[in-house]
Design a protein around this motif. Structure first.
Motif, PDB file in Angstrom:
ATOM      1  N   ASN A 139       0.819  -1.212   0.000  1.00 12.87           N
ATOM      2  CA  ASN A 139       0.000   0.000   0.000  1.00 12.87           C
ATOM      3  C   ASN A 139       0.854   1.264   0.000  1.00 12.87           C
ATOM      4  O   ASN A 139       0.488   2.256  -0.659  1.00 12.87           O
ATOM      5  N   GLU A 140       1.961   1.236   0.708  1.00 11.13           N
ATOM      6  CA  GLU A 140       2.866   2.394   0.712  1.00 11.13           C
ATOM      7  C   GLU A 140       3.431   2.626  -0.685  1.00 11.13           C
ATOM      8  O   GLU A 140       3.503   3.761  -1.162  1.00 11.13           O
ATOM      9  N   TYR A 141       3.800   1.537  -1.353  1.00  6.99           N
ATOM     10  CA  TYR A 141       4.360   1.654  -2.694  1.00  6.99           C
ATOM     11  C   TYR A 141       3.301   2.135  -3.689  1.00  6.99           C
ATOM     12  O   TYR A 141       3.556   3.038  -4.499  1.00  6.99           O
ATOM     13  N   VAL A 142       2.122   1.547  -3.634  1.00  3.05           N
ATOM     14  CA  VAL A 142       1.050   1.931  -4.546  1.00  3.05           C
ATOM     15  C   VAL A 142       0.703   3.403  -4.385  1.00  3.05           C
ATOM     16  O   VAL A 142       0.505   4.132  -5.377  1.00  3.05           O
ATOM     17  N   ASP A 143       0.637   3.871  -3.152  1.00  4.48           N
ATOM     18  CA  ASP A 143       0.332   5.288  -2.923  1.00  4.48           C
ATOM     19  C   ASP A 143       1.389   6.185  -3.557  1.00  4.48           C
ATOM     20  O   ASP A 143       1.053   7.203  -4.187  1.00  4.48           O
ATOM     21  N   ALA A 144       2.662   5.805  -3.437  1.00  2.00           N
ATOM     22  CA  ALA A 144       3.742   6.636  -3.982  1.00  2.00           C
ATOM     23  C   ALA A 144       3.725   6.655  -5.508  1.00  2.00           C
ATOM     24  O   ALA A 144       3.877   7.714  -6.130  1.00  2.00           O
ATOM     25  N   VAL A 145       3.542   5.503  -6.134  1.00  4.28           N
ATOM     26  CA  VAL A 145       3.578   5.479  -7.600  1.00  4.28           C
ATOM     27  C   VAL A 145       2.287   6.036  -8.188  1.00  4.28           C
ATOM     28  O   VAL A 145       2.302   6.579  -9.303  1.00  4.28           O
ATOM     29  N   ARG A 146       1.175   5.939  -7.459  1.00  7.69           N
ATOM     30  CA  ARG A 146      -0.058   6.577  -7.935  1.00  7.69           C
ATOM     31  C   ARG A 146       0.141   8.090  -7.998  1.00  7.69           C
ATOM     32  O   ARG A 146      -0.296   8.745  -8.961  1.00  7.69           O
TER      33      ARG A 146
END
Length: 345
Positions: A139-146
């Motif tokens: 979730n941390e990664y998805v938030d950053a790349v989004r």
């Protein structure tokens, strides 16, 4: 095959003229020349190449590192443990079979929905010992790349002169968007060093969504077929690995939304003979009900509407009937005249 050794040098300053043949642009997302110039460069990169390398992108290395660690730990587990997180339907764990119509590759993978609740549910089978460890990293990664994807789309909207430059990013920031995270693990292919012997890790295809944001480890393998290539083996350009950068490409939906001005690029992955390759791809997609129609600013008398309107759900349904290499947008070409709303007359 063309190998761009020059791509390892600093290419963040792109010349004002059209890009030379075979060159993959590198874009400095910190905007050293100002936001307007950054927007212009992004449009040119996506129109002439459909693909660019993003540096100084703002995604912390620690965020990428935590995802890599979680993914590596999962793929190192025994096959029966990994298979408990599958089969991919289309979410979950899969191996080799990467399409519904016989497409195969030299890889294993995880496909996760970008929704945090969906990630939490799947994490129970991905990391049964500590599900929150997996879900937090994802979730941390998805938030950053989004955030990175939305920034790119807003800049493209500005560069294209859209009346509402945020219209593209709103499609992927909706609560019910259909974005995915795909984590690929390519074990060494084991093929010997004979000249011309290669293993296809992931076959030739375009990405169906709006935008793809890819990051990989330090192992080469990604190849792109630039729009000025003709499709022969010598036209594939190897993209030098850079784990500190993101590689961003236009998807089919963005090509349709911009009436073909921005190009959905064909790409593939060649499996390494000696080292494993780990990559993560964020596929930015709209809600299933989202209507995909060429933006009015991209339709002119000289550039009439190329594609009929459709929904993302319609496109996905058609996509699952085809092989990876098929040009899906061919099924949605506009036939004859269309009215001002983009409907066939």
């Amino acid at each position: 095959m063309v190998v761009l050794s020059a791509a390892r040098r600093d290419t963040t300053t792109m010349a004002p003229e059209s890009l030379p043949l075979g060159i993959i642009p590198t874009v400095d997302m910190s905007a050293p020349a100002g936001r307007g110039e950054l927007a212009r460069r992004l449009v040119r990169a996506c129109a002439e190449r459909g693909f660019f390398k993003a540096v100084n992108h703002g995604v912390p290395a620690s965020v990428s590192g935590r995802l890599d660690a979680a993914a590596s730990a999962f793929f190192a587990r025994p096959a029966p443990v990994k298979q408990a997180a599958g089969p991919p339907d289309p979410l979950g764990y899969g191996s080799r079979n990467i399409g519904a119509h016989g497409d195969v590759g030299e890889l294993e993978y995880l496909i996760l929905h970008a929704d945090p609740d969906e990630v939490a549910r799947k994490a129970k089978t991905i990391d049964a010992e500590n599900p929150s460890r997996c879900s937090e990293a994802v979730n941390e990664y998805v938030d950053a790349v989004r955030r990175l994807a939305c920034r790119v789309l807003d800049l493209l909207g500005e560069g294209l002169g859209l009346r509402d430059p945020t219209s593209l990013s709103r499609l992927i920031s909706a609560v019910d968007c259909d974005s995915l995270l795909r984590i690929n693990h390519y074990p060494p292919s084991g093929i010997g060093g004979a000249k011309g012997s290669t293993a296809i890790g992931f076959g030739e295809h375009t990405d169906p969504q709006i935008l793809s944001v890819l990051r990989a480890n330090d192992v080469d393998g990604l190849q792109v077929l630039l729009p000025d290539g003709r499709g022969g083996d010598d036209d594939w350009v190897q993209v030098p690995a850079d784990p500190s950068a993101f590689f961003i490409n236009v998807g089919d939906l963005l090509q349709a939304l911009t009436n073909g001005r921005l190009v959905s690029i064909r790409h593939r992955v060649i499996a390494s003979t000696t080292k494993p390759r780990l990559s993560a791809v964020y596929f930015a997609a709209p809600p299933l009900h989202a209507r995909i129609s060429a933006l009015p600013e991209t339709v002119t008398l000289a550039m009439p509407r190329r594609y009929r309107p459709f929904t993302w759900a319609e496109y996905k349904k058609a996509m699952y009937t085809l092989r990876l290499s098929h040009n899906r947008l061919d099924l949605f070409q506009a036939n004859g005249d269309v009215d001002e709303d983009g409907n066939d007359q």
